[in-house]
Design a protein around this motif. Structure first.
Motif, mmCIF file in Angstrom:
data_model
loop_
_atom_site.group_PDB
_atom_site.id
_atom_site.type_symbol
_atom_site.label_atom_id
_atom_site.label_comp_id
_atom_site.label_asym_id
_atom_site.label_seq_id
_atom_site.Cartn_x
_atom_site.Cartn_y
_atom_site.Cartn_z
ATOM 1 N N VAL A 90 7.834 30.591 156.270
ATOM 2 C CA VAL A 90 8.076 29.168 156.027
ATOM 3 C C VAL A 90 8.195 28.418 157.346
ATOM 4 O O VAL A 90 7.573 27.368 157.541
ATOM 5 C CB VAL A 90 9.353 28.953 155.182
ATOM 6 N N LEU A 94 6.212 24.836 158.811
ATOM 7 C CA LEU A 94 6.990 23.628 158.522
ATOM 8 C C LEU A 94 6.278 22.362 158.971
ATOM 9 O O LEU A 94 6.343 21.328 158.304
ATOM 10 C CB LEU A 94 8.362 23.707 159.201
ATOM 11 N N ALA A 97 4.168 20.817 156.478
ATOM 12 C CA ALA A 97 4.809 20.371 155.236
ATOM 13 C C ALA A 97 5.618 19.102 155.424
ATOM 14 O O ALA A 97 5.655 18.242 154.542
ATOM 15 C CB ALA A 97 5.713 21.485 154.687
ATOM 16 N N VAL A 116 6.023 19.271 148.572
ATOM 17 C CA VAL A 116 6.801 20.256 147.845
ATOM 18 C C VAL A 116 6.112 20.610 146.535
ATOM 19 O O VAL A 116 5.436 19.773 145.922
ATOM 20 C CB VAL A 116 8.238 19.728 147.579
ATOM 21 N N LEU A 179 6.186 23.252 150.456
ATOM 22 C CA LEU A 179 7.431 23.999 150.379
ATOM 23 C C LEU A 179 7.788 24.226 148.917
ATOM 24 O O LEU A 179 7.469 23.407 148.055
ATOM 25 C CB LEU A 179 8.554 23.229 151.074
ATOM 26 N N GLN A 180 8.463 25.326 148.642
ATOM 27 C CA GLN A 180 8.888 25.610 147.273
ATOM 28 C C GLN A 180 10.186 24.869 146.960
ATOM 29 O O GLN A 180 11.140 24.895 147.738
ATOM 30 C CB GLN A 180 9.089 27.116 147.073
ATOM 31 N N LEU A 245 16.595 22.530 153.668
ATOM 32 C CA LEU A 245 16.153 23.864 153.262
ATOM 33 C C LEU A 245 17.335 24.810 153.142
ATOM 34 O O LEU A 245 18.260 24.776 153.958
ATOM 35 C CB LEU A 245 15.180 24.436 154.295
ATOM 36 N N GLY A 249 14.369 29.480 152.509
ATOM 37 C CA GLY A 249 13.197 28.696 152.847
ATOM 38 C C GLY A 249 12.783 27.697 151.789
ATOM 39 O O GLY A 249 11.806 26.974 151.979
ATOM 40 N N GLU A 250 13.507 27.639 150.668
ATOM 41 C CA GLU A 250 13.178 26.686 149.620
ATOM 42 C C GLU A 250 13.900 25.360 149.852
ATOM 43 O O GLU A 250 14.981 25.316 150.449
ATOM 44 C CB GLU A 250 13.546 27.248 148.239
ATOM 45 N N VAL A 251 13.286 24.265 149.395
ATOM 46 C CA VAL A 251 13.883 22.932 149.545
ATOM 47 C C VAL A 251 14.812 22.662 148.375
ATOM 48 O O VAL A 251 14.407 22.814 147.211
ATOM 49 C CB VAL A 251 12.793 21.829 149.562
#
Length: 303
Positions: A90, A94, A97, A116, A179-180, A245, A249-251
């Protein structure tokens, strides 16, 4: 702390004249000096200073330390620090993203946003208040750093009360990284990282590095509400819309504003019926806090 030295230094400070033709320090300066003498180290130095130089020594305590100009990190340093906070797969992407939004007239940065994927939907998000009037039907996202590029974004909807804009990404030559999105609320105290451009800092370093670079600031979750989250982090003007984050690594949330700015919004909007539930959420979070940052949880946007 050497309590005896502090006491002796305070006695000396109190012995200096406060009336007459020669007044070494005013009341505010005395308070500043007294605080610095209370650290102990300065008190010891004062007592070891010759009598005819003691006043000069105390006056030096009033001089603020020279401002430290931060030095820009190399790309390798930034990636090393980032990978220590969130997964490498991730952190390495970045800058594909998280993007900058520039003013159409001045071309100066006005805020941030990020791409996202949430429940299979791929979109771009930013804070509504990044735009003074209504959100434009189409904006341009600027990706900085080694993956320099732009994409056009078409507005899907905006919500001035929750303070977000959501966009479709127009297919083009540049392929952003999505991003997830994270939907489950994190535990209070969870570690996280704010991915933002720290615009005022990069403007100061413009003569060193003319390009805005993406930075990561480590922080932790202070409070969680059903719409908003408060996290501890140093944020800058222009960070609104940046991605918060979690360590996986997820938002989880989008950065909106500081606690003090949110409190001012509560004061100004307390009579607006349409904002009651939003203000209740913010009020519950910010009550009793003097610092911190407010984020809007992604599930409040997509549900």
């Amino acid at each position: 702390m050497d309590a005896e030295s502090v006491a002796q230094a305070s006695v000396y400070l109190n012995s200096l004249p406060v009336d007459g033709d020669v007044v070494p320090f005013n009341r505010g300066e005395r308070a500043t000096i007294r605080r610095k003498l209370g650290e102990g180290y300065n008190a010891v130095l004062l007592l070891n200073t010759p009598d005819d130089e003691k006043v000069a020594f105390l006056r030096e305590l009033l001089v603020p330390p020279p401002q430290q100009v931060p030095q820009p990190l190399s790309e390798a340093d930034i990636r090393r620090i980032a990978s220590s906070m969130i997964p490498t797969e991730v952190s390495d992407r970045l800058d594909q993203a998280v993007f900058l939004i520039l003013d159409e007239s001045s071309h100066e940065p006005i805020g941030a946003g990020f791409c996202v994927e949430y429940n299979g939907q791929k979109v771009a998000l930013t804070a509504r208040h990044n735009f003074l009037a209504q959100c434009p039907p189409r904006i341009v996202a600027h990706f900085m750093g080694p993956h320099l590029g732009t994409v056009e974004l078409d507005l899907i909807r905006e919500d001035p009360h929750l303070d977000y804009c959501i966009f479709n990404v127009v297919p083009g030559a540049y392929s952003p990284f999505y991003l997830q999105g994270h939907s489950l609320p994190p535990a209070k105290g969870s570690f996280c990282a704010l991915a933002a451009f720290q615009i005022p800092l990069t403007q100061q370093l413009g003569d060193v590095d003319p390009n805005h670079f993406l930075g990561l600031s480590s922080c932790h979750i202070m409070k969680v509400h059903h719409r908003h989250v408060i996290f501890s982090c140093e944020a800058f003007a222009g960070d609104s819309g940046a991605a918060l984050l979690l360590v996986d690594g997820e938002v989880y949330a989008m950065h909106l504003e500081t606690v003090n700015q949110a409190r001012e919004a509560i004061r100004q909007g307390s009579d607006a019926e349409t904002m009651d539930s939003v203000l209740d959420s913010l009020d519950s979070l910010t009550r009793g806090l003097s610092s911190g940052q407010v984020g809007l949880c992604l599930h409040a946007i997509f549900h």
